[in-house]
Design an enzyme around this catalytic site. Sequence first.
Site, short mmCIF file in Angstrom:
data_model
loop_
_atom_site.label_atom_id
_atom_site.label_comp_id
_atom_site.label_asym_id
_atom_site.label_seq_id
_atom_site.Cartn_x
_atom_site.Cartn_y
_atom_site.Cartn_z
N CYS A 135 3.19 -3.43 -0.65
CA CYS A 135 3.68 -4.29 -1.73
C CYS A 135 4.82 -5.12 -1.15
O CYS A 135 4.97 -5.22 0.07
CB CYS A 135 4.13 -3.46 -2.93
SG CYS A 135 5.47 -2.31 -2.57
N THR A 136 5.64 -5.69 -2.00
CA THR A 136 6.70 -6.58 -1.52
C THR A 136 7.75 -5.83 -0.70
O THR A 136 8.04 -6.18 0.45
CB THR A 136 7.38 -7.29 -2.70
OG1 THR A 136 6.39 -7.94 -3.48
CG2 THR A 136 8.40 -8.32 -2.20
#
Length: 254
Positions: A183-184
């Site tokens: 994810c980020t």
Amino acid sequence: MPVLNISCYLFVAIEAPDALRDTLHERARALDLKGTVLIAEEGINLFLAGPAEAVRAWVDALRADPRFAALAPKESWSDAVPFRKLLVKVKPEIIRMNHPTIRPDQAPRAPALPAATLRRWLDQGHDDDGRPVVTLDTRNAFEVDVGAFDGAIDWRIAKFSEFPAAVQAHRAELAGKTVVSYCTGGIRCEKAALYLEQEARAHGVDARIYQLEGGILKYFEEVGGAHYHGDCFVFDERRAVDPELAASPESVIE
């Protein structure tokens, strides 16, 4: 002077999140920082920006609390503060999954894969045991559209709370593979990896599960943009950063 932007999270038990909220808000306000800090019984998740000295002073004060000594903020720079105000909130979860059995603050972490190892595996096309490696994007579909790892699995979820249902529908696709969730900044893929492990055990799926340590932002910081196309969406006024961690205005979503 350039503005320092940090993002950071830590799953750790917090018994009195309301009291912590008041303390952290006052410290950030006194230092004229902007951004968002989310606190829950399961941990803390934060995005802050301001002068480097002020941001690091705030982090150092938080780390003085033994519960938060392991905080490791990811840093990037911008010409202006990408937040308009300061928000410090108490939430039921620091990242909403709506799955109460997944509590990273109460369970051992799923195996975390360093960025350099993921790049090496993607370079060679398999893990160190010869198993095929797949990257699994745990972000929202509109984030994936800004940029993602080449060939990543994308279940087109609209919000993270849809992830468990997506796993239920697609878990058989992961059999025989080494799965690296990402994810980020790491918070979603940490919960996602625990859920994937739980489901694989429960249903006899032969999959090795990892989370990408520090997410895309740490990957950019440590190995650049290899095997990644596009930019990384961020939830502030920069909208996206490139593999050099610089604001990327071309990625603004209309």
